[in-house]
Design a protein around this motif. Structure first.
Motif, PDB file in Angstrom:
ATOM      1  N   LYS A  55      20.044  10.691  40.747  1.00 32.55           N
ATOM      2  CA  LYS A  55      19.301  11.085  41.942  1.00 32.55           C
ATOM      3  C   LYS A  55      19.652  12.497  42.396  1.00 32.55           C
ATOM      4  O   LYS A  55      19.175  12.953  43.435  1.00 32.55           O
ATOM      5  CB  LYS A  55      19.581  10.088  43.060  1.00 32.55           C
ATOM      6  N   LEU A  56      20.476  13.189  41.613  1.00 32.29           N
ATOM      7  CA  LEU A  56      20.969  14.516  41.998  1.00 32.29           C
ATOM      8  C   LEU A  56      20.439  15.562  41.022  1.00 32.29           C
ATOM      9  O   LEU A  56      21.174  16.152  40.230  1.00 32.29           O
ATOM     10  CB  LEU A  56      22.500  14.505  42.033  1.00 32.29           C
ATOM     11  N   GLY A  57      19.159  15.797  41.095  1.00 28.27           N
ATOM     12  CA  GLY A  57      18.476  16.628  40.095  1.00 28.27           C
ATOM     13  C   GLY A  57      18.824  18.100  40.111  1.00 28.27           C
ATOM     14  O   GLY A  57      18.465  18.826  39.183  1.00 28.27           O
ATOM     15  N   GLU A  58      19.529  18.583  41.152  1.00 33.86           N
ATOM     16  CA  GLU A  58      19.904  19.996  41.225  1.00 33.86           C
ATOM     17  C   GLU A  58      21.305  20.266  40.679  1.00 33.86           C
ATOM     18  O   GLU A  58      21.757  21.411  40.684  1.00 33.86           O
ATOM     19  CB  GLU A  58      19.829  20.483  42.678  1.00 33.86           C
ATOM     20  N   LEU A  59      21.988  19.235  40.194  1.00 32.40           N
ATOM     21  CA  LEU A  59      23.372  19.399  39.756  1.00 32.40           C
ATOM     22  C   LEU A  59      23.516  20.427  38.633  1.00 32.40           C
ATOM     23  O   LEU A  59      22.782  20.378  37.647  1.00 32.40           O
ATOM     24  CB  LEU A  59      23.946  18.063  39.277  1.00 32.40           C
ATOM     25  N   HIS A  60      24.494  21.308  38.809  1.00 28.50           N
ATOM     26  CA  HIS A  60      24.900  22.243  37.760  1.00 28.50           C
ATOM     27  C   HIS A  60      26.213  21.808  37.124  1.00 28.50           C
ATOM     28  O   HIS A  60      26.454  22.071  35.953  1.00 28.50           O
ATOM     29  CB  HIS A  60      25.064  23.653  38.328  1.00 28.50           C
ATOM     30  N   GLU A  61      27.062  21.177  37.940  1.00 31.76           N
ATOM     31  CA  GLU A  61      28.389  20.780  37.454  1.00 31.76           C
ATOM     32  C   GLU A  61      28.732  19.392  37.985  1.00 31.76           C
ATOM     33  O   GLU A  61      28.655  19.145  39.182  1.00 31.76           O
ATOM     34  CB  GLU A  61      29.445  21.795  37.890  1.00 31.76           C
ATOM     35  N   LEU A  62      29.135  18.515  37.060  1.00 29.77           N
ATOM     36  CA  LEU A  62      29.528  17.148  37.405  1.00 29.77           C
ATOM     37  C   LEU A  62      30.884  16.862  36.784  1.00 29.77           C
ATOM     38  O   LEU A  62      31.039  16.919  35.559  1.00 29.77           O
ATOM     39  CB  LEU A  62      28.492  16.155  36.875  1.00 29.77           C
ATOM     40  N   LYS A  63      31.865  16.568  37.623  1.00 29.32           N
ATOM     41  CA  LYS A  63      33.225  16.314  37.130  1.00 29.32           C
ATOM     42  C   LYS A  63      33.749  15.036  37.777  1.00 29.32           C
ATOM     43  O   LYS A  63      34.088  15.023  38.964  1.00 29.32           O
ATOM     44  CB  LYS A  63      34.139  17.502  37.455  1.00 29.32           C
ATOM     45  N   LEU A  64      33.794  13.967  36.982  1.00 36.56           N
ATOM     46  CA  LEU A  64      34.203  12.648  37.475  1.00 36.56           C
ATOM     47  C   LEU A  64      35.370  12.086  36.659  1.00 36.56           C
ATOM     48  O   LEU A  64      35.563  10.877  36.591  1.00 36.56           O
ATOM     49  CB  LEU A  64      33.021  11.671  37.417  1.00 36.56           C
ATOM     50  N   ASP A  65      36.166  12.930  36.047  1.00 37.44           N
ATOM     51  CA  ASP A  65      37.269  12.506  35.188  1.00 37.44           C
ATOM     52  C   ASP A  65      38.280  11.637  35.944  1.00 37.44           C
ATOM     53  O   ASP A  65      38.434  11.733  37.157  1.00 37.44           O
ATOM     54  CB  ASP A  65      38.025  13.725  34.640  1.00 37.44           C
ATOM     55  N   ASP A  66      39.017  10.844  35.166  1.00 40.08           N
ATOM     56  CA  ASP A  66      40.157  10.078  35.687  1.00 40.08           C
ATOM     57  C   ASP A  66      39.776   9.192  36.868  1.00 40.08           C
ATOM     58  O   ASP A  66      40.353   9.269  37.954  1.00 40.08           O
ATOM     59  CB  ASP A  66      41.305  11.020  36.090  1.00 40.08           C
ATOM     60  N   ASN A  67      38.774   8.347  36.639  1.00 39.08           N
ATOM     61  CA  ASN A  67      38.381   7.323  37.593  1.00 39.08           C
ATOM     62  C   ASN A  67      38.239   5.996  36.852  1.00 39.08           C
ATOM     63  O   ASN A  67      38.798   5.839  35.753  1.00 39.08           O
ATOM     64  CB  ASN A  67      37.078   7.721  38.302  1.00 39.08           C
ATOM     65  N   LYS A  68      37.503   5.061  37.417  1.00 38.79           N
ATOM     66  CA  LYS A  68      37.347   3.739  36.806  1.00 38.79           C
ATOM     67  C   LYS A  68      35.870   3.354  36.705  1.00 38.79           C
ATOM     68  O   LYS A  68      35.501   2.193  36.856  1.00 38.79           O
ATOM     69  CB  LYS A  68      38.114   2.685  37.615  1.00 38.79           C
ATOM     70  N   PHE A  69      35.021   4.351  36.467  1.00 36.76           N
ATOM     71  CA  PHE A  69      33.592   4.075  36.334  1.00 36.76           C
ATOM     72  C   PHE A  69      33.332   3.221  35.096  1.00 36.76           C
ATOM     73  O   PHE A  69      33.960   3.422  34.043  1.00 36.76           O
ATOM     74  CB  PHE A  69      32.803   5.380  36.262  1.00 36.76           C
ATOM     75  N   THR A  70      32.410   2.280  35.223  1.00 39.23           N
ATOM     76  CA  THR A  70      32.111   1.343  34.139  1.00 39.23           C
ATOM     77  C   THR A  70      30.621   1.365  33.808  1.00 39.23           C
ATOM     78  O   THR A  70      29.824   2.031  34.466  1.00 39.23           O
ATOM     79  CB  THR A  70      32.505  -0.088  34.543  1.00 39.23           C
ATOM     80  N   GLY A  71      30.274   0.604  32.762  1.00 34.79           N
ATOM     81  CA  GLY A  71      28.880   0.525  32.347  1.00 34.79           C
ATOM     82  C   GLY A  71      28.527   1.650  31.391  1.00 34.79           C
ATOM     83  O   GLY A  71      29.386   2.410  30.943  1.00 34.79           O
ATOM     84  N   SER A  72      27.256   1.754  31.094  1.00 31.17           N
ATOM     85  CA  SER A  72      26.792   2.756  30.140  1.00 31.17           C
ATOM     86  C   SER A  72      26.292   4.004  30.852  1.00 31.17           C
ATOM     87  O   SER A  72      26.061   3.995  32.071  1.00 31.17           O
ATOM     88  CB  SER A  72      25.683   2.171  29.272  1.00 31.17           C
ATOM     89  N   LEU A  73      26.115   5.060  30.095  1.00 28.52           N
ATOM     90  CA  LEU A  73      25.521   6.271  30.649  1.00 28.52           C
ATOM     91  C   LEU A  73      24.063   5.978  31.015  1.00 28.52           C
ATOM     92  O   LEU A  73      23.326   5.428  30.194  1.00 28.52           O
ATOM     93  CB  LEU A  73      25.575   7.406  29.628  1.00 28.52           C
ATOM     94  N   PRO A  74      23.624   6.329  32.199  1.00 24.87           N
ATOM     95  CA  PRO A  74      22.249   6.001  32.606  1.00 24.87           C
ATOM     96  C   PRO A  74      21.213   6.806  31.835  1.00 24.87           C
ATOM     97  O   PRO A  74      21.411   7.994  31.559  1.00 24.87           O
ATOM     98  CB  PRO A  74      22.230   6.358  34.098  1.00 24.87           C
ATOM     99  N   THR A  75      20.108   6.158  31.492  1.00 24.08           N
ATOM    100  CA  THR A  75      19.028   6.870  30.790  1.00 24.08           C
ATOM    101  C   THR A  75      18.411   7.943  31.688  1.00 24.08           C
ATOM    102  O   THR A  75      17.796   8.878  31.193  1.00 24.08           O
ATOM    103  CB  THR A  75      17.929   5.891  30.354  1.00 24.08           C
ATOM    104  N   GLY A  76      18.621   7.810  32.979  1.00 22.42           N
ATOM    105  CA  GLY A  76      18.114   8.809  33.923  1.00 22.42           C
ATOM    106  C   GLY A  76      18.788  10.161  33.815  1.00 22.42           C
ATOM    107  O   GLY A  76      18.473  11.077  34.586  1.00 22.42           O
TER     108      GLY A  76
END
Length: 212
Positions: free
Chosen positions: A74-95
């Motif tokens: 939902k964040l279509g303007e993103l230039h940089e995404l850094k979510l390292d060292d967390n506990k996110f689960t599931g697959s990469l979204p097709t979105g």
């Protein structure tokens, strides 16, 4: 005090804990950068983050955040995404195909599963792609071969398999390829010698055979 015109919010190493408050995000519609790195934030990223339609930089690394990554689509303007060292689960979204302005993408050291989606081909501007230390499986999709601006490809510490694909030679700007600790098979490809910008190549701890 209302901060509705605030554009940059950095609270790194600030001893923050608990969940990210949805009400705070909803009150900051003009944010272009949100950085809460090196805290102990937990829970899921609230869906209210979708109101940050101007957000270009999102850095939430080194926390204890969990849940799926569906919010990033939902964040279509993103230039940089850094979510390292967390506990996110599931697959990469097709979105992911909606994030056409992304330059840097880093999800190292999470609990992600499944394969790399074909929709990655939409990230035409991407320069750095890091999925190291997850549980990603399957082959490297051919769509990565279309990302000609890519300079850094880090897929180490996963369960990726198959031969190391020749389409990587299309990525003439690559200066580092880190594929160690996977399940790649076959020989060490000779085509790496055609990548004249390459300064770092790590292929250790795979199932590669034959001469170098």
């Amino acid at each position: 005090v209302k901060l509705t015109n605030l554009k940059l919010l950095r609270l790194n190493s600030a001893n923050l804990y608990g969940e990210i408050p949805a009400k705070v995000l909803a009150a900051l519609p003009k944010l272009t950068e949100l950085s809460f790195q090196r805290n102990t934030l937990s829970g899921e990223v609230p869906s209210k983050i979708s109101v940050l339609t101007n957000l270009q930089v999102l850095k939430l690394a080194d926390n204890e955040l969990s849940g799926s990554l569906s919010f990033i689509t939902k964040l279509g303007e993103l230039h940089e995404l850094k979510l390292d060292d967390n506990k996110f689960t599931g697959s990469l979204p097709t979105g992911l195909s909606k994030l056409t302005k992304l330059l840097k993408f880093s999800l190292e050291d999470n609990l992600l599963t499944g394969g790399i989606p074909q929709e990655i081909s939409a990230l035409k501007n991407i320069q750095s792609f890091n999925l190291g230390e997850n549980q990603i499986d399957g082959p490297i999709p051919s769509e990565i071969g279309t990302l000609t601006n890519l300079m850094s490809l880090k897929l180490f510490g996963n369960m990726l398999s198959g031969p190391i694909p020749q389409f990587l030679t299309k990525l003439r700007n690559l200066n580092e390829i880190i594929l160690s600790r996977n399940q790649f098979v076959g020989s060490v490809p000779p085509f790496f010698s055609t990548l004249i910008m390459l300064t770092k190549l790590l292929l250790s701890d795979n199932k590669l055979v034959g001469a170098v």
